[in-house]
Enzyme design. Structure first.
Site, mmCIF file in Angstrom:
data_model
loop_
_atom_site.group_PDB
_atom_site.id
_atom_site.type_symbol
_atom_site.label_atom_id
_atom_site.label_comp_id
_atom_site.label_asym_id
_atom_site.label_seq_id
_atom_site.Cartn_x
_atom_site.Cartn_y
_atom_site.Cartn_z
ATOM 1 N N THR A 139 -22.117 -49.829 76.899
ATOM 2 C CA THR A 139 -21.294 -49.412 75.764
ATOM 3 C C THR A 139 -19.909 -48.997 76.223
ATOM 4 O O THR A 139 -19.679 -48.745 77.395
ATOM 5 C CB THR A 139 -21.945 -48.245 74.993
ATOM 6 O OG1 THR A 139 -21.361 -48.201 73.704
ATOM 7 C CG2 THR A 139 -21.767 -46.936 75.685
ATOM 8 N N LYS B 130 -22.363 -46.920 67.205
ATOM 9 C CA LYS B 130 -22.374 -45.807 68.150
ATOM 10 C C LYS B 130 -21.310 -44.759 67.847
ATOM 11 O O LYS B 130 -21.183 -43.782 68.571
ATOM 12 C CB LYS B 130 -22.181 -46.335 69.563
ATOM 13 C CG LYS B 130 -23.245 -47.334 69.971
ATOM 14 C CD LYS B 130 -22.898 -47.957 71.287
ATOM 15 C CE LYS B 130 -23.683 -49.224 71.498
ATOM 16 N NZ LYS B 130 -23.161 -50.000 72.605
ATOM 17 N N GLY C 23 -19.066 -40.117 69.012
ATOM 18 C CA GLY C 23 -19.477 -41.382 69.602
ATOM 19 C C GLY C 23 -20.268 -41.122 70.860
ATOM 20 O O GLY C 23 -20.037 -40.123 71.545
ATOM 21 N N SER D 198 -19.508 -47.861 80.112
ATOM 22 C CA SER D 198 -19.220 -48.857 81.150
ATOM 23 C C SER D 198 -17.789 -49.362 81.112
ATOM 24 O O SER D 198 -17.156 -49.552 82.142
ATOM 25 C CB SER D 198 -20.155 -50.054 80.991
ATOM 26 O OG SER D 198 -21.473 -49.644 81.127
#
Length: 180
Positions: free
Chosen positions: A7, A40, A52, A131
């Protein structure tokens, strides 16, 4: 701080506006994309706060619920709610094992909250996790620095995630942007 894969979440405050973006990819392990359209980034506390997450989905939902309860308890004060969440998260034997990070923001402030007790407010009005977080952060800083009045917070949030998605294999182009 640990890095969580699968994500990218990005938040920015620019010219009196606040926006948060997140991609929709859910990855199972390191090789399989299980979902492309996860949400998210969410509005909390009657739409006055954005949150988030990056990390395990089940863990993040637990944290969303806990954070929302803290917001109710402290009447929407995100600083106090975040500190209390981080204290509980870090000290509880079961919660300590949750693998996620949160970015929370209202119109005037934003914070990164982690299970290791960090509650961090950025100096420049930009945060990113996950990431692709560093890619989005670099893009967002450049865009904010040179955008002036030409870009909104929403534009910067979307463009930063698009840039991360072009580089990070754990970030897709199904971007959700929420703004206050």
């Amino acid at each position: 701080m640990s890095t969580f894969h699968a994500t990218t979440i990005f938040a920015v405050q620019h010219n009196g506006q606040s926006a948060m973006s997140g991609d929709g990819q859910v990855t199972f392990g390191n090789a399989v994309v299980m979902k492309h359209t996860a949400r998210k980034v969410r509005k909390l506390f009657n739409g006055r706060i954005l949150a988030g997450f990056a990390g395990s989905v089940a863990d993040a939902f637990t944290l969303f619920e806990m954070f929302e309860a803290k917001l109710e308890e402290y009447n929407g004060n995100i600083q106090r709610s975040s500190v209390e969440l981080a204290k509980e998260w870090r000290s509880d034997k079961v919660l300590r094992k949750l693998e996620a990070m949160l970015i929370v923001m209202d119109e005037s402030s934003m914070l990164l909250v982690s299970g290791t007790g960090e509650v961090i407010e950025p100096d420049d009005g930009i945060l990113a996790i996950g990431s692709g977080g560093n890619y989005a952060l670099a893009a967002g800083r450049a865009l904010k620095r040179y955008a002036g009045e030409h870009m909104t917070a929403r534009d910067i949030a979307k463009a930063s995630l698009e840039t991360a998605g072009e580089i990070c294999v754990y970030t897709n182009d199904n971007i959700i942007v929420e703004e206050l």
